[in-house]
Design an enzyme around this catalytic site. Structure first.
Site, short mmCIF file in Angstrom:
data_model
loop_
_atom_site.label_atom_id
_atom_site.label_comp_id
_atom_site.label_asym_id
_atom_site.label_seq_id
_atom_site.Cartn_x
_atom_site.Cartn_y
_atom_site.Cartn_z
N SER A 133 41.28 43.57 14.30
CA SER A 133 42.32 42.66 13.80
C SER A 133 41.71 41.37 13.28
O SER A 133 40.59 40.99 13.62
CB SER A 133 43.31 42.33 14.92
OG SER A 133 43.73 43.51 15.56
N1 SAH Z 1 42.45 45.59 19.56
C1 SAH Z 1 41.52 46.15 18.58
C2 SAH Z 1 42.20 46.47 17.25
C3 SAH Z 1 42.73 47.80 17.34
S1 SAH Z 1 43.34 48.69 15.96
C4 SAH Z 1 40.31 45.30 18.37
O1 SAH Z 1 40.23 44.21 18.95
O2 SAH Z 1 39.40 45.74 17.65
C5 SAH Z 1 44.46 49.71 16.89
C6 SAH Z 1 43.84 50.72 17.79
O3 SAH Z 1 44.90 51.38 18.47
C7 SAH Z 1 43.06 51.81 17.06
O4 SAH Z 1 41.76 51.88 17.54
C8 SAH Z 1 43.85 53.08 17.37
O5 SAH Z 1 43.03 54.23 17.53
C9 SAH Z 1 44.52 52.71 18.68
N2 SAH Z 1 45.72 53.50 19.01
C10 SAH Z 1 46.71 53.93 18.19
N3 SAH Z 1 47.63 54.63 18.89
C11 SAH Z 1 47.21 54.66 20.19
C12 SAH Z 1 47.71 55.23 21.39
N4 SAH Z 1 48.84 55.95 21.42
N5 SAH Z 1 47.01 55.05 22.53
C13 SAH Z 1 45.85 54.34 22.53
N6 SAH Z 1 45.32 53.77 21.43
C14 SAH Z 1 45.99 53.92 20.26
#
Ligand code: SAH
Length: 217
Positions: free
Chosen positions: A62
């Site tokens: 993000s």
């Molecule tokens: N917080 C992260 C940004 C994440 S992007 C950072 O600091 O880099 C969102 C993430 O959510 C992705 O890696 C994606 O794979 C994950 N995601 C999406 N759906 C999900 C689910 N049902 N359970 C766990 N993770 C999930």
């Protein structure tokens, strides 16, 4: 630190402040945790720009100002047990680890969980536990949580996550369809129900049910 590094860091913190990140504890955590460590390849050089950037598995780390604003809205205290859904690179979890007692972070792609764990170990962030699972179900093993942060967008707040909030607890999450405008919302659980507050519009990757392709077989 070289002079150029110091300059970059100052610019980074200035950009955060000018976009509304004012909480001193959040700014201190973001000054301490180097975003570049959570990125690999060509994008690592751009870690100090206020932009979302690609990470493996087609996901994104993000935008720093959004990380700051979400963390600020979560009002984390040193007593809190925090659940994060969507570990991704691990950057947001590392910021939370500076403010909370304990952080549980759930990711559906094992490859991302493992890469994040390696960085947590390198940085000595021993109060983070990373789990590969479907975070739309929360993490019942450790519920309830004082704070929950979701970094992938669902159409509505997932029921299991609402149920895993402590009374008095706060959850911050983006809601809305992935290809449309999403809103960052703040939910508080009271004795009698839930209160919702809309913070701003955002754009996140979708919350997807089930584990990532690579972990099913
Ligand atoms: N917080 C992260 C940004 C994440 S992007 C950072 O600091 O880099 C969102 C993430 O959510 C992705 O890696 C994606 O794979 C994950 N995601 C999406 N759906 C999900 C689910 N049902 N359970 C766990 N993770 C999930």
């Amino acid at each position: 630190m070289t002079e150029a590094d110091a300059e970059r860091k100052m610019q980074f913190l200035f950009a955060l402040r000018s976009r509304g990140v004012r909480d001193t504890r959040v700014l201190e955590a973001m000054e301490k945790i180097d975003r570049g460590i959570f990125m690999t390849g060509v994008f690592a050089e751009r870690a100090y720009e206020d932009m979302p950037l690609p990470i493996p598995c087609g996901q994104t780390i993000s935008q720093p100002s959004v990380v700051g604003l979400m963390t600020q809205a979560l009002e984390v205290t040193p007593r809190d047990k925090v659940l994060e859904i969507g570990t991704g690179s691990g950057y947001q979890a590392a910021i939370l680890s500076q403010l909370a007692r304990r952080v549980y972070t759930v990711e559906r792609h094992r490859r991302l969980t493992q890469a994040a764990e390696t960085v947590f170990r390198e940085l000595g962030l021993s109060n983070i536990t990373a789990i590969t699972a479907d975070g739309s179900r929360g993490y019942p093993e450790q519920a309830p949580f004082e704070r929950i942060l979701v970094t992938a967008a669902a159409e509505d707040p997932p029921g299991p996550l609402l149920a895993q909030m402590k009374v008095g607890g706060i959850m911050v999450l983006p809601v809305g369809q992935s290809d449309a405008v999403q809103h960052l919302i703040k939910v508080r659980r009271t004795e009698t129900g839930y209160e919702y507050e809309e913070l701003r519009s955002v754009r996140f990757v979708p919350l997807v049910e089930g584990l990532g392709q690579d972990e099913r077989s």
